[in-house]
Design a protein around this motif. Structure first.
Motif, PDB file in Angstrom:
ATOM      1  N   UNK B 285       0.850  -1.192   0.000  1.00  6.69           N
ATOM      2  CA  UNK B 285       0.000   0.000   0.000  1.00  6.69           C
ATOM      3  C   UNK B 285       0.885   1.241   0.000  1.00  6.69           C
ATOM      4  N   UNK B 286       1.807   1.273   0.968  1.00  5.33           N
ATOM      5  CA  UNK B 286       2.677   2.436   1.117  1.00  5.33           C
ATOM      6  C   UNK B 286       3.581   2.597  -0.096  1.00  5.33           C
ATOM      7  N   UNK B 289       1.827   3.641  -3.366  1.00  2.00           N
ATOM      8  CA  UNK B 289       1.403   5.042  -3.354  1.00  2.00           C
ATOM      9  C   UNK B 289       2.609   5.931  -3.621  1.00  2.00           C
ATOM     10  N   UNK B 300      -6.273   0.308  -3.056  1.00  2.00           N
ATOM     11  CA  UNK B 300      -6.855   0.287  -1.714  1.00  2.00           C
ATOM     12  C   UNK B 300      -6.754   1.664  -1.060  1.00  2.00           C
ATOM     13  N   UNK B 301      -5.567   2.265  -1.146  1.00  2.00           N
ATOM     14  CA  UNK B 301      -5.391   3.564  -0.491  1.00  2.00           C
ATOM     15  C   UNK B 301      -6.288   4.612  -1.123  1.00  2.00           C
ATOM     16  N   UNK B 303      -9.115   4.039  -2.719  1.00  3.23           N
ATOM     17  CA  UNK B 303     -10.495   3.730  -2.371  1.00  3.23           C
ATOM     18  C   UNK B 303     -10.797   4.206  -0.953  1.00  3.23           C
ATOM     19  N   UNK B 304      -9.812   4.057  -0.054  1.00  2.65           N
ATOM     20  CA  UNK B 304     -10.031   4.508   1.320  1.00  2.65           C
ATOM     21  C   UNK B 304     -10.119   6.016   1.382  1.00  2.65           C
ATOM     22  N   UNK B 305      -9.301   6.698   0.576  1.00  3.92           N
ATOM     23  CA  UNK B 305      -9.296   8.153   0.644  1.00  3.92           C
ATOM     24  C   UNK B 305     -10.529   8.751  -0.019  1.00  3.92           C
ATOM     25  N   UNK B 307     -13.532   7.086  -0.347  1.00  2.00           N
ATOM     26  CA  UNK B 307     -14.742   6.375   0.107  1.00  2.00           C
ATOM     27  C   UNK B 307     -15.398   5.569  -1.013  1.00  2.00           C
ATOM     28  N   UNK B 312     -12.940  -0.992  -1.926  1.00  2.00           N
ATOM     29  CA  UNK B 312     -12.317  -1.241  -0.628  1.00  2.00           C
ATOM     30  C   UNK B 312     -12.642  -2.651  -0.143  1.00  2.00           C
TER      31      UNK B 312
END
Lengths: 339, 343
Positions: B285-286, B289, B300-301, B303-305, B307, B312
């Motif tokens: 993830x990190x 990005x 994933x990141x 989608x999380x940021x 919403x 997600x």
């Protein structure tokens, strides 16, 4: 015999670690509380300027001020969250280790009263309505009624150990970072929300360790003797088990803070979890994505982050050497590597 | 075999519970009106349409948001209401079992397509990092065991490395090795798949070249834990009598270590290997990005940021499945390393 009376000597690195942690806490206390004003005349300035001696980021924010405020965010998130984590882990872990699957026995009477009341509450719905006044009536009625019947006296064991272990494996079915990331996406970004979220997801490791320690102590002969002497459960826990398991917590406390600091900075690096106006070291580091040659955006927060985590590890090692000089603390540090 | 089945069943239940909790939570906090509004305004042609009510209905139907959330729901005047099987959760679960993960809120494309495209990049990254860190950890731990002075130094260095969070290592590598001001050995971002000129060999080499820094940072971060654990296990084994026996019968130090000691020392480390692969996915993830790789982690990141809940959920489910697979592999590996263990 004289040697025992000497005060405990600190090595240089322990002193340095403690001093650094004090500095971070001091920075958190004295950080300016007003939001930082961007200085748009000096954006992306390297360190050494007269006004911004550690430089500015691409939005014109002063790096020094952001570092101080980031220290405050760090302390405000990681210390309460790790206290909550350890509290939750201790309660669940030692309960599971001490009571096992058969130690906590409830009579049918109380169990079915509880279930009936819960069912009634569920039917009535989640909000308080006038009919909610009936709930105590339902509880008392079923308690008395079941007391009349004979079968209410029998006791059933609550499989506490299995429940706690199941909850742990549920939380551990997904890596911690991804779980926290997904949960942080669902909730609205806020400081308090992040603390609750982190403590609800990170308690499994302390709980596991506490459970193991409690199991180990429970098997000792002296505890059997104490049980045979008729010491009540509460006192058994407080006087006989707790003193022999608390060293786990003492070692775990700095490590949990270090883990949470890593998680918090990673989350703000990804832009999730904290509202964007709250400064954080991770957020400062994230700015390097838009200014790939701005080394000062990486160096200062990086040095501070690594020194803080390293100091916490040294403190944990120190604690571990105090309580059990031969225990393999190194393996305890290694549990969470990636986050 | 029984143990395998039980592990699988337990893991599947855990995955189902986690995904259900995430689904219900995410759907219940989604503000439908705001979501539809943002979808409509993002498309100017839709925004210009006069019949907004019909469009809203169509959109709600498209994303499956036009039916109640769960089997029962609470309404203030009437109390609990039973909705039967016509609810979002039921449909979602049915679709999930059929392998359909729904549509992305932001991009409108099926989530499965997005995940497959992303896996195409993440799979080489995580597999390379896994193989690299395991191989390096084995080699390092074994070579440390007969060089005491080197060992102390190396362990000290590894403990220092442990206080570096992954994103810091990645940022540091990026600044040192992919910086036009310092050393520009590696590309700073992207995958460089745009030019399709070279053959198969060329494109593989290109991929490796672009993945070098991400893989390196993942390996650096996961190495200390593995080496320290393995080193401790080897130290314990070296004190046992069978080592002396093997040496006195003429086995070389190398052979003793690789053939006799390592097999026994690997057992306690295997449990840690179970978590390595899922942890590397989390680490990606990190890394993705930062290095702008269009893989799972970045999906994933993002989608999380933003919403984007269907994406997600799909990604989290996939990671859970990866963990399940890693657990299977570990169970099999236990068999291979120690025939005494019968599952």
């Amino acid at each position: 015999m004289r040697q025992l009376c000497f005060p405990r000597s600190f090595s240089l690195r322990q002193l340095l670690a403690a001093g650094w942690l004090l500095l971070v806490v001091g920075a958190a206390t004295w950080a300016p509380s007003a939001a930082l004003a961007p200085d748009l005349a000096h954006i992306s300035q390297p360190p050494g300027g007269t006004e911004h001696w550690l430089g500015t980021d691409p939005q014109g924010l002063d790096v020094w001020g952001a570092l101080l405020q980031g220290a405050r965010t760090l302390v405000l998130v990681s210390v309460p969250a790790s206290l909550l984590t350890l509290l939750l882990g201790t309660i669940l872990g030692s309960a599971a280790g001490f009571l096992r699957n058969s130690g906590w026995q409830v009579s049918w009477r109380s169990l079915s009263t509880l279930l009936l009341t819960a069912l009634a509450a569920l039917v009535l719905g989640p909000r308080l309505v006038p009919a909610s006044a009936w709930l105590p009536g339902v509880a008392a009625g079923s308690w008395i009624l079941l007391g009349r019947l004979r079968l209410g006296r029998r006791r059933v064991a609550v499989p506490l150990d299995a429940l706690v272990l199941g909850l742990m494996s549920l939380l551990e079915s997904v890596p911690l970072l991804i779980l926290v990331l997904a949960a942080a996406a669902v909730q609205r970004p806020s400081l308090g929300g992040l603390v609750v979220l982190l403590s609800l997801t990170c308690w499994t490791t302390p709980a596991r360790l506490m459970r193991a320690a409690t199991l180990q102590v429970s098997a000792q002969p002296y505890l059997e003797a104490a049980r045979a002497a008729g010491i009540p459960t509460g006192r058994l826990l407080v006087r006989h088990i707790w003193p022999n398991t608390r060293h786990v917590l003492l070692v775990r406390f700095p490590l949990t803070i270090a883990l949470l600091i890593g998680l918090e900075t990673t989350l703000s690096f990804l832009g999730v979890g904290l509202p964007p106006e709250v400064s954080s070291w991770g957020q400062l580091l994230a700015a390097v994505r838009f200014a790939p040659t701005a080394w000062w955006l990486v160096l200062w927060p990086g040095i501070m982050l690594v020194s803080t985590i390293l100091s916490l590890h040294i403190m944990a090692q120190n604690q571990a050497n105090d309580v059990t000089p031969t225990a393999g603390i190194l393996s305890k540090i290694n549990e969470t590597i990636i986050d | 075999m029984r143990v395998l089945l039980r592990h699988t069943a337990r893991a599947l239940v855990a995955v189902w519970l986690t995904l259900s909790a995430l689904f219900l939570l995410s759907r219940s906090v989604t503000d439908q009106a705001a979501f539809i509004q943002s979808t409509l305004t993002s498309n100017t042609r839709l925004d210009a349409q006069t019949n907004q009510a019909a469009l809203t209905r169509q959109l709600l139907h498209r994303y499956g948001l036009d039916v109640p959330l769960f089997y029962v729901s609470w309404q203030t005047p009437t109390g609990w209401r039973w909705h039967g099987c016509r609810n979002q959760y039921h449909y979602w679960l049915g679709q999930l079992l059929a392998g359909d993960l729904g549509l992305s809120y932001r991009q409108g494309t099926p989530v499965r397509e997005l995940l497959r495209e992303a896996l195409h990049y993440t799979l080489p990254l995580t597999l390379l990092a896994t193989v690299g860190s395991v191989a390096l950890a084995l080699g390092l731990a074994v070579s440390l065991s007969y060089r005491p002075r080197f060992r102390r130094l190396m362990l000290l260095a590894l403990h220092g490395v442990q206080s570096f969070p992954l994103f810091l290592v990645a940022v540091g590598l990026l600044l040192l090795l992919a910086n036009p001001d310092a050393l520009a050995w590696f590309p700073a971002f992207g995958l460089g798949l745009e030019q399709e000129s070279g053959g198969w060999w060329q494109s593989t080499a290109d991929l490796l070249y672009h993945l070098a820094l991400p893989v390196l940072s993942l390996v650096i971060v996961s190495l200390p834990g593995l080496v320290v654990q393995l080193d401790g296990a080897i130290r314990q084994e070296l004190a046992l009598a069978y080592v002396a026996t093997a040496r006195s019968k003429g086995a070389s130090r190398r052979r003793t270590l690789w053939r006799h000691v390592l097999r026994n020392a690997l057992l306690p480390t295997l449990a840690q290997l179970t978590d390595l692969l899922p942890n590397l996915v989390a680490g990606s993830v990190v890394v993705e990005v930062l290095f702008a790789l269009p893989g799972m982690g970045r999906l994933l990141a993002e989608a999380a940021a933003t919403q984007d809940y269907p994406v997600l959920l799909g990604a989290v489910g996939l990671v859970a499945v990866v963990r399940l697979a890693a657990q299977w592999l570990t169970d099999v590996a236990y068999q291979l390393t120690d025939p005494r263990i019968r599952l």
